[in-house]
Design an enzyme around this catalytic site. Structure first.
Site, PDB file in Angstrom:
ATOM      1  N   ASN A  39       4.217  -0.054   2.174  1.00 62.83           N
ATOM      2  CA  ASN A  39       3.642  -1.311   2.645  1.00 62.83           C
ATOM      3  C   ASN A  39       4.053  -1.328   4.181  1.00 62.83           C
ATOM      4  O   ASN A  39       5.380  -1.018   4.546  1.00 62.83           O
ATOM      5  CB  ASN A  39       4.499  -2.705   1.884  1.00 62.83           C
ATOM      6  CG  ASN A  39       3.999  -3.839   2.570  1.00 62.83           C
ATOM      7  OD1 ASN A  39       3.736  -4.227   3.889  1.00 62.83           O
ATOM      8  ND2 ASN A  39       3.768  -4.994   2.034  1.00 62.83           N
ATOM      9  N   ASP A  67       3.450  -3.659   6.596  1.00 63.45           N
ATOM     10  CA  ASP A  67       3.229  -4.771   7.047  1.00 63.45           C
ATOM     11  C   ASP A  67       4.164  -4.993   8.534  1.00 63.45           C
ATOM     12  O   ASP A  67       3.594  -5.397   9.458  1.00 63.45           O
ATOM     13  CB  ASP A  67       3.369  -5.847   6.351  1.00 63.45           C
ATOM     14  CG  ASP A  67       2.627  -6.215   5.207  1.00 63.45           C
ATOM     15  OD1 ASP A  67       1.370  -5.691   5.318  1.00 63.45           O
ATOM     16  OD2 ASP A  67       2.865  -6.959   4.317  1.00 63.45           O
ATOM     17  N   HIS A  68       5.451  -4.629   8.108  1.00 64.85           N
ATOM     18  CA  HIS A  68       6.402  -4.861   9.167  1.00 64.85           C
ATOM     19  C   HIS A  68       6.297  -3.929  10.513  1.00 64.85           C
ATOM     20  O   HIS A  68       6.868  -4.276  11.474  1.00 64.85           O
ATOM     21  CB  HIS A  68       7.841  -4.944   8.613  1.00 64.85           C
ATOM     22  CG  HIS A  68       7.877  -5.855   7.452  1.00 64.85           C
ATOM     23  ND1 HIS A  68       7.608  -7.232   7.993  1.00 64.85           N
ATOM     24  CD2 HIS A  68       7.819  -6.051   6.291  1.00 64.85           C
ATOM     25  CE1 HIS A  68       7.602  -8.132   6.980  1.00 64.85           C
ATOM     26  NE2 HIS A  68       7.672  -7.453   5.801  1.00 64.85           N
ATOM     27  N   HIS A  71      -0.554  -6.857   3.598  1.00 63.62           N
ATOM     28  CA  HIS A  71      -0.619  -8.077   3.220  1.00 63.62           C
ATOM     29  C   HIS A  71      -1.403  -8.828   4.306  1.00 63.62           C
ATOM     30  O   HIS A  71      -0.567  -9.061   5.524  1.00 63.62           O
ATOM     31  CB  HIS A  71       0.504  -8.671   2.861  1.00 63.62           C
ATOM     32  CG  HIS A  71       0.585 -10.030   2.329  1.00 63.62           C
ATOM     33  ND1 HIS A  71       1.799 -10.745   1.752  1.00 63.62           N
ATOM     34  CD2 HIS A  71      -0.371 -11.088   2.311  1.00 63.62           C
ATOM     35  CE1 HIS A  71       1.343 -11.974   1.683  1.00 63.62           C
ATOM     36  NE2 HIS A  71      -0.027 -12.121   1.699  1.00 63.62           N
ATOM     37  N   ARG A  77      -2.112 -12.249   5.487  1.00 61.37           N
ATOM     38  CA  ARG A  77      -1.599 -13.635   5.411  1.00 61.37           C
ATOM     39  C   ARG A  77      -2.626 -14.777   6.146  1.00 61.37           C
ATOM     40  O   ARG A  77      -3.091 -14.346   7.223  1.00 61.37           O
ATOM     41  CB  ARG A  77      -0.305 -13.838   5.715  1.00 61.37           C
ATOM     42  CG  ARG A  77       0.781 -13.353   5.012  1.00 61.37           C
ATOM     43  CD  ARG A  77       2.247 -13.587   5.368  1.00 61.37           C
ATOM     44  NE  ARG A  77       3.243 -13.410   4.269  1.00 61.37           N
ATOM     45  CZ  ARG A  77       3.685 -14.381   3.449  1.00 61.37           C
ATOM     46  NH1 ARG A  77       3.252 -15.746   3.860  1.00 61.37           N
ATOM     47  NH2 ARG A  77       4.364 -14.221   2.633  1.00 61.37           N
ATOM     48  N   ARG A 103       0.385 -13.208  10.249  1.00 59.95           N
ATOM     49  CA  ARG A 103       1.995 -13.030  11.109  1.00 59.95           C
ATOM     50  C   ARG A 103       2.133 -11.528  11.253  1.00 59.95           C
ATOM     51  O   ARG A 103       2.815 -11.089  12.068  1.00 59.95           O
ATOM     52  CB  ARG A 103       2.976 -13.648  10.365  1.00 59.95           C
ATOM     53  CG  ARG A 103       3.466 -13.051   8.972  1.00 59.95           C
ATOM     54  CD  ARG A 103       4.505 -13.696   8.359  1.00 59.95           C
ATOM     55  NE  ARG A 103       4.349 -15.167   7.967  1.00 59.95           N
ATOM     56  CZ  ARG A 103       4.965 -15.789   6.735  1.00 59.95           C
ATOM     57  NH1 ARG A 103       6.278 -15.244   6.475  1.00 59.95           N
ATOM     58  NH2 ARG A 103       4.597 -16.881   6.740  1.00 59.95           N
ATOM     59  N   HIS A 104       1.595 -10.722  10.494  1.00 61.27           N
ATOM     60  CA  HIS A 104       1.608  -9.103  10.635  1.00 61.27           C
ATOM     61  C   HIS A 104       0.200  -8.623  10.639  1.00 61.27           C
ATOM     62  O   HIS A 104      -0.495  -8.401  11.703  1.00 61.27           O
ATOM     63  CB  HIS A 104       2.760  -8.451   9.774  1.00 61.27           C
ATOM     64  CG  HIS A 104       2.821  -9.068   8.188  1.00 61.27           C
ATOM     65  ND1 HIS A 104       2.015  -9.074   7.267  1.00 61.27           N
ATOM     66  CD2 HIS A 104       3.831  -9.649   7.614  1.00 61.27           C
ATOM     67  CE1 HIS A 104       2.006  -9.854   6.259  1.00 61.27           C
ATOM     68  NE2 HIS A 104       3.423 -10.148   6.338  1.00 61.27           N
ATOM     69  N   GLU A 136      -2.823  -6.933  -0.365  1.00 55.27           N
ATOM     70  CA  GLU A 136      -2.307  -8.264  -0.858  1.00 55.27           C
ATOM     71  C   GLU A 136      -2.980  -9.391  -0.193  1.00 55.27           C
ATOM     72  O   GLU A 136      -2.888  -9.546   0.875  1.00 55.27           O
ATOM     73  CB  GLU A 136      -0.572  -8.239  -0.717  1.00 55.27           C
ATOM     74  CG  GLU A 136      -0.034  -6.923  -1.241  1.00 55.27           C
ATOM     75  CD  GLU A 136       1.312  -6.802  -0.848  1.00 55.27           C
ATOM     76  OE1 GLU A 136       2.036  -6.040  -1.466  1.00 55.27           O
ATOM     77  OE2 GLU A 136       1.817  -7.600   0.024  1.00 55.27           O
ATOM     78  N   THR A 169       9.165 -14.717   3.129  1.00 55.70           N
ATOM     79  CA  THR A 169       8.179 -13.533   2.596  1.00 55.70           C
ATOM     80  C   THR A 169       7.703 -14.173   1.294  1.00 55.70           C
ATOM     81  O   THR A 169       7.901 -15.377   0.836  1.00 55.70           O
ATOM     82  CB  THR A 169       9.294 -12.503   2.250  1.00 55.70           C
ATOM     83  OG1 THR A 169       8.612 -11.389   1.635  1.00 55.70           O
ATOM     84  CG2 THR A 169      10.347 -12.614   1.655  1.00 55.70           C
ATOM     85  N   THR A 170       7.258 -13.228   0.444  1.00 55.20           N
ATOM     86  CA  THR A 170       6.546 -13.726  -0.930  1.00 55.20           C
ATOM     87  C   THR A 170       7.486 -14.153  -1.715  1.00 55.20           C
ATOM     88  O   THR A 170       8.097 -13.192  -2.547  1.00 55.20           O
ATOM     89  CB  THR A 170       5.685 -12.631  -1.499  1.00 55.20           C
ATOM     90  OG1 THR A 170       4.722 -12.233  -0.341  1.00 55.20           O
ATOM     91  CG2 THR A 170       4.886 -13.416  -2.569  1.00 55.20           C
ATOM     92  N   GLU A 194       1.862  -6.597 -11.005  1.00 52.25           N
ATOM     93  CA  GLU A 194       2.994  -6.102 -10.093  1.00 52.25           C
ATOM     94  C   GLU A 194       4.101  -6.986 -10.492  1.00 52.25           C
ATOM     95  O   GLU A 194       4.093  -8.334 -10.094  1.00 52.25           O
ATOM     96  CB  GLU A 194       2.863  -5.903  -8.987  1.00 52.25           C
ATOM     97  CG  GLU A 194       3.918  -5.468  -8.139  1.00 52.25           C
ATOM     98  CD  GLU A 194       3.492  -4.873  -6.545  1.00 52.25           C
ATOM     99  OE1 GLU A 194       2.278  -4.672  -6.501  1.00 52.25           O
ATOM    100  OE2 GLU A 194       4.610  -5.029  -5.926  1.00 52.25           O
ATOM    101  N   HIS A 226       9.281  -5.554  -4.310  1.00 55.18           N
ATOM    102  CA  HIS A 226       9.603  -6.576  -3.390  1.00 55.18           C
ATOM    103  C   HIS A 226      11.310  -6.392  -3.602  1.00 55.18           C
ATOM    104  O   HIS A 226      11.880  -6.481  -4.034  1.00 55.18           O
ATOM    105  CB  HIS A 226       9.708  -8.217  -3.919  1.00 55.18           C
ATOM    106  CG  HIS A 226       9.479  -9.096  -2.715  1.00 55.18           C
ATOM    107  ND1 HIS A 226      10.581  -9.359  -2.201  1.00 55.18           N
ATOM    108  CD2 HIS A 226       8.500  -9.502  -2.127  1.00 55.18           C
ATOM    109  CE1 HIS A 226      10.366 -10.228  -1.296  1.00 55.18           C
ATOM    110  NE2 HIS A 226       9.036 -10.239  -1.175  1.00 55.18           N
ATOM    111  N   GLY A 227      11.524  -6.056  -2.144  1.00 55.30           N
ATOM    112  CA  GLY A 227      12.996  -6.050  -1.984  1.00 55.30           C
ATOM    113  C   GLY A 227      13.878  -4.936  -2.196  1.00 55.30           C
ATOM    114  O   GLY A 227      14.877  -4.685  -2.212  1.00 55.30           O
ATOM    115  N   GLY A 236       8.229  -1.800   1.181  1.00 54.26           N
ATOM    116  CA  GLY A 236       7.786  -1.952   2.659  1.00 54.26           C
ATOM    117  C   GLY A 236       9.086  -2.311   3.503  1.00 54.26           C
ATOM    118  O   GLY A 236       9.415  -1.444   4.230  1.00 54.26           O
TER     119      GLY A 236
END
Ligand code: PXP
Length: 249
Positions: free
Chosen positions: A10, A12-13, A46, A48, A52-53, A73, A103-104, A154, A197-198, A219
């Site tokens: 991912n 995104d960041h 993702h 959004r 934001r990203h 996503e 975050t989600t 997922e 996630h995470g 990600g």
């Protein structure tokens, strides 16, 4: 243990850092190309509501720039559906979205929001897009995902990864058991099981070792680690740890 686990990266960041200054750099598409070269099996991003990203133009450029599958996503929203139907990525992962969250946080309540989610699953599938549902590790959510006709789920690993950071052995064991039970249940229902996630270097092994897991999407940690060792090396090390957990190194 059999079957290699795919690694979706991912990016995104990279866009989060770009957007901090409002310009064009660093380019998340460059990160996606690098990730592909480093052995990523897919690129996840993702879009959004608040952008934001990543933004639409990132998605459009990415589809042209990489050959590996793209997993978009998105929330169950008409605006996002229109983007997905225009681009037709390999996959869409439907996620919950609250504007104020960082975050989600938590999975999509496909059991509680069955009728809201159903048309999104149907329209995306009709367009030939593989749909996955981002859900908490719960048998109830697995049953709802099956009834919605999504081929993939997922599992949200955030609670497990937070437990891992806390170091509380009982909490870690409890969260892992939820993932293991849900993965087994989902696979028995014919669902393909992904997770994410995470996840970090420290928490990846127990998740990768869940036999039903076919794909991990990672990600934030990888982009953070890339600051210190470069994206290629961060991805290679994550790949090594996943393979080790599967007994394939
Ligand atoms: N999978 C899904 C469905 C997500 O929403 C996210 C976060 O965008 C991830 C995986 C990756 O999570 P992280 O960035 O914490 O690795």
């Amino acid at each position: 243990m059999s079957q290699r686990v795919r690694l979706g990266v991912n990016i995104d960041h990279v866009a989060t850092i770009r957007n901090a200054r409002g310009g064009a750099l660093p380019d998340p598409v460059r990160a996606a190309v690098l990730a592909e070269q480093a052995g990523a099996d897919g690129i996840t991003l993702h879009i959004r509501e608040d952008r934001r990203h990543v933004r639409e133009d990132d998605l459009f450029r990415m589809v042209d720039a990489v050959k590996i599958p793209i997993n978009l996503e998105m929330a169950c929203a008409e605006e996002m559906l229109a983007i997905a139907l225009k681009v037709k990525p390999h996959a869409v992962c439907l996620v919950p979205e609250r504007r104020e969250e960082r975050t989600t946080e938590g999975g999509l309540d496909v059991a509680g929001q069955h009728d809201h989610v159903a048309p999104f699953v149907r329209k995306l599938r009709e367009a030939g897009v593989r749909v996955s549902l981002f859900i908490d590790p719960s048998v109830r959510q697995m049953a709802a995902a099956q009834s919605l006709g999504a081929p993939v789920v997922e599992i949200h690993t955030g609670a497990f990864c937070e437990a891992h950071i806390s170091g509380d052995a009982a909490r870690i064991a409890h969260e892992l058991e939820l993932i293991q039970t849900a993965a087994k249940d989902g696979a028995a229902r014919g669902l393909e099981i992904h997770a994410g996630h995470g996840i970090t270097f420290d928490s990846v092994a127990p998740v990768a070792a869940v036999p039903e897991v076919r794909e991990l999407n990672i990600g934030h940690f990888l982009i953070g680690e890339a600051i210190f060792v470069g994206l290629g090396q961060a991805i290679a090390e994550m790949r090594r740890r996943i393979d080790l957990a599967r007994g394939e190194a």
